[in-house]
Structure formats: C-alpha cells, structure tokens
Enzyme design. Sequence first.
Site, PDB file in Angstrom:
ATOM      1  N   PHE A 132       0.931  -1.141  -0.099  1.00  0.00           N
ATOM      2  CA  PHE A 132       0.000  -0.016  -0.036  1.00  0.00           C
ATOM      3  C   PHE A 132       0.879   1.215  -0.051  1.00  0.00           C
ATOM      4  O   PHE A 132       1.786   1.633   0.989  1.00  0.00           O
ATOM      5  CB  PHE A 132      -0.989   0.233   1.134  1.00  0.00           C
ATOM      6  CG  PHE A 132      -1.948   1.218   1.027  1.00  0.00           C
ATOM      7  CD1 PHE A 132      -3.100   1.204   0.233  1.00  0.00           C
ATOM      8  CD2 PHE A 132      -1.527   2.417   1.626  1.00  0.00           C
ATOM      9  CE1 PHE A 132      -3.798   2.040   0.024  1.00  0.00           C
ATOM     10  CE2 PHE A 132      -2.240   3.531   1.499  1.00  0.00           C
ATOM     11  CZ  PHE A 132      -3.573   3.396   0.821  1.00  0.00           C
ATOM     12  N   ASP A 172       9.460   2.800   1.639  1.00  0.00           N
ATOM     13  CA  ASP A 172       8.395   3.704   1.968  1.00  0.00           C
ATOM     14  C   ASP A 172       8.136   3.632   3.566  1.00  0.00           C
ATOM     15  O   ASP A 172       7.580   2.933   3.887  1.00  0.00           O
ATOM     16  CB  ASP A 172       7.227   3.221   1.265  1.00  0.00           C
ATOM     17  CG  ASP A 172       6.049   4.021   1.592  1.00  0.00           C
ATOM     18  OD1 ASP A 172       6.069   5.002   2.604  1.00  0.00           O
ATOM     19  OD2 ASP A 172       4.658   4.032   0.908  1.00  0.00           O
ATOM     20  N   LYS A 210       3.100  11.717   6.718  1.00  0.00           N
ATOM     21  CA  LYS A 210       2.042  11.399   7.856  1.00  0.00           C
ATOM     22  C   LYS A 210       2.863  12.089   8.780  1.00  0.00           C
ATOM     23  O   LYS A 210       2.600  13.478   9.285  1.00  0.00           O
ATOM     24  CB  LYS A 210       2.114  10.137   8.132  1.00  0.00           C
ATOM     25  CG  LYS A 210       1.068   9.486   6.906  1.00  0.00           C
ATOM     26  CD  LYS A 210       0.778   7.810   7.561  1.00  0.00           C
ATOM     27  CE  LYS A 210       0.140   7.008   6.361  1.00  0.00           C
ATOM     28  NZ  LYS A 210      -1.229   7.310   6.164  1.00  0.00           N
TER      29      LYS A 210
HETATM   30  C1  LIG Z   1       3.141   2.899   3.382  1.00  0.00           C
HETATM   31  C2  LIG Z   1       2.260   4.238   3.235  1.00  0.00           C
HETATM   32  N1  LIG Z   1       2.634   4.875   1.801  1.00  0.00           N
HETATM   33  C3  LIG Z   1       2.011   5.909   1.359  1.00  0.00           C
HETATM   34  C4  LIG Z   1       0.722   6.133   1.909  1.00  0.00           C
HETATM   35  C5  LIG Z   1      -0.183   7.267   1.398  1.00  0.00           C
HETATM   36  O1  LIG Z   1       0.158   8.356   2.081  1.00  0.00           O
HETATM   37  P1  LIG Z   1      -1.261   9.569   2.048  1.00  0.00           P
HETATM   38  O2  LIG Z   1      -2.566   8.921   2.358  1.00  0.00           O
HETATM   39  O3  LIG Z   1      -0.786  10.629   2.882  1.00  0.00           O
HETATM   40  O4  LIG Z   1      -1.366  10.090   0.437  1.00  0.00           O
HETATM   41  C6  LIG Z   1       0.369   5.454   2.957  1.00  0.00           C
HETATM   42  C7  LIG Z   1      -1.089   5.715   3.666  1.00  0.00           C
HETATM   43  O5  LIG Z   1      -1.820   5.339   4.485  1.00  0.00           O
HETATM   44  C8  LIG Z   1       0.891   4.384   3.715  1.00  0.00           C
HETATM   45  O6  LIG Z   1       0.728   3.739   4.825  1.00  0.00           O
END
Ligand SMILES: Cc1ncc(COP(=O)(O)O)c(C=O)c1O
Length: 416
Positions: free
Chosen positions: A154, A239, A268
Amino acid sequence: MTMLDSVDNQATPDSATASAIALDDRHVAHNYSPLPVVAETAEGAWITDVTGRRYLDCLAAYSAVNFGHRNPEIIAAAHAQLDRLTLVSRAFHSDRLGPFAQALSELCGKDMVLPMNSGAEAVESGIKVARKWGADVKGVPAGETNIVVAHNNFHGRTTTIISFSDDESARRGFGPYTPGFRSVPFGDHRALADAIDANTAAVLIEPIQGEAGIIVPPDDFLPRVREICTRNNVLMIADEIQSGLARTGRTFACDHWDVVPDVYLLGKALGGGVVPLSAVVADRDVLGVLHPGEHGSTFGGNPLATAIGTTVVGMLRRGEFQLRSTELGEHLHSRLTGLVGHGVTAVRGMGLWAGVDIDPDLGTGKQFGLALAERGVLVKDTHGSTLRFAPPLVVTADELDWAVDQFADTLTEARR
Ligand SMILES: Cc1ncc(COP(=O)(O)O)c(C=O)c1O
C-alpha cells in the site's frame, strides 16, 4: 478524575451525531466508511466527540498523529509560524525550508530533501526520481525502466500507485494503468532478485507492510534486499510513510535491521498531525537528477509545514518517542498476545503498532471496530478480520491496559 474515569460507556444515539453524519453523507464523496463518531476536539491520545464523549484514539490518523493530538511543542511552532509567513511557493526562498531540509537530511544521514505534501505525492515523486535516475545515471533506455514492488503493498491512491496494487477495490474501474512495475511476494528475497534485470531502476518497498495488516518480514529480508540492490546497481526505496518516525520504536523501521536504503519516503507524522508534509530524502547523486521545471508542487516545502517539520525532527532527535514506543509497545504486544486462543488468532508488529487477527467466526474487523467505539476505543480494521492498534506515542501504560481490557471484553461477548 482521570481520562479513563471520564469515559462513558453508555453510547446513546443523539441528534448532534446523527445530523453531522447525515450532512457528511449528503455532501462528502462516499470513498470512506467511517465509524459513527463525530470528533470535535482532541488532546494527547484522546478524542472528544460532539456530545462530549471521550475516546482513546488507537489509530492516530494512520500514524500521522504519532506525537499526540495538538502536541504543545508542535502547536507552539505552528502558532509562531502562522504569525510570520505561511506560503510563498518555491518561486522564492523562505527562511524555513533550508533549516528543515538540513535537519531532515541529517536525521536520515542523507544529503538532500525533496519536500512534498501527501504520502502518495512522496511515493509518486520517488518513482519519478528513480525513473530519471535509471535513464540519466544508470543508462536505461528511455521509457524502458522497471521498478520492483511487493504483493499486498500500500503506497497511496494515485493512478500510477494503484496500477501496481493488488487490492481490487483500489484498482477496479480506474484503468488504464501505468506500466513499468513488477510485483513479487513480500519477504521473498529470491523472487525479488529474479525480478531484477538490466532495466530495473529501483525496488520500492514498505519495510513493514502497514495496510496489509502490519506484516513484519523475515529477519533476513531487508538486509538481503539491501545487498541485492547494491549488487545490481538498483535504488532501494523504503516507504517509511507509516512505519517511520518512531512508530516502531526506532526512527525508521529499517533501523531494526541496520539497513540504510538509498531513498526514504516520509510523510504522515512529519507534519506533526497539523499539516500534510511529506518528503523524498536521498543523496545528491540520486536527487540531483532533478532540474528546475522537471518536478514541483505549489505547497511542497511551504514555511508553515516546514516550521512544523523542523520541530518534529528536533523531537525525534531527542529519542524519547522512540523509547516510549519500544517500552509501551512491549507492554501492548504482551497484553495482546495474551488474547491469542481467546478469540485472537495472531498478533504482529513492532513498537506501538500491532496487527491483530480475530477469529473470523466471531465477526469482522469492522464489527469489532464498532463494538470498541461503543466502549470508547477507536481502532480501524483492515482486510476482513484484522484490527490495527496504533495509538499516539504519548499514550500511557494504564490507557493501553484499559483499551486491551475493552477489547478482551468485546471478544468475550462475541464468544458467548
Ligand atoms: C506506506 C504508505 N505509503 C503511502 C501512503 C499514502 O499516504 P497519503 O494518504 O498521505 O497519501 C500511506 C497511507 O496510508 C502508507 O501507509
């Protein structure tokens, strides 16, 4: 009276809640299915709704509120910056961006920062940087680059990102999809090595898969990914948008395995639970592939967000949140593990981040989320019968005990 004493477990339907939900229902796109709780204020680990009921927040806005709701240090930085300067765009310099980029680069042990806003934007930006690096530095023929990703990843919701998701509800109807990605099982370093060829620019991976249910890889996986990437001249992109910034007990989840990726994707909690702030962090030989006009964002690196981000980095440097997450995480995991065999089938995770599988015969994660909300505990389900516990790192051991007691009671009720 403590915060816990003030939790009223007798939920009664009320008009303030009902009318707020009805308004959302009418005017907000139905792309979420929220719990029927209407937040009005929050402080620390607690949210208060429009009726005055308190809830222990065990989601922390998917880890965006790691430092607690309205953390006083972060709010003070935000107020001070609101009174000075909020937005100029990158058309000019501001006196806030440089100090933020320096502090964050140092925290990551890298040279440079590309500031963005949402997590998905950081991922998109990381993909663009990797493709450009593949073309300009590695010499992959234009348009031929591939990036290796993991099953059940994700990384966000943009068209390119969902193109390499295997979650059908995230993909269905949104094609045509962006090509150039190869997906391999998470945790399988051999499959990952086999997927790499001369045109591979990067491996993009969550060190611990969050939305998939807090999946911790086998111990040798990330060190091997590091080694495979180095051997093949491929960028390792971690990530850490959800796993990073103290959530697992270390600054980055990769730290648990002494792995340093080539590129960190952060988001975040970087915005302190106040503003969206994300970043791609890497050395000059990687981020240096970007030249003026090739990538950008009106809000990325704005003075308000970066003033907050600098404060967040300063808090992380002190190490207290990492320590809290480690110590309280051990407590949370030992309490949750005690429920295995009593309605819980598995507990995974690190630090204050736990994925809990519930016996599907007892109900869905969504049903347990609703039952827990009635008892004043906010958690979120993922993938059927999995619940995540990810409270703000300012939570106390007593509050965790209380939340787990509520969870144990819901399991007991479900087993009757
Ligand atoms: C590992 C990871 N990458 C990217 C994202 C995407 O972040 P955003 O919702 O701020 O676009 C998330 C969101 O939950 C995430 O958990």
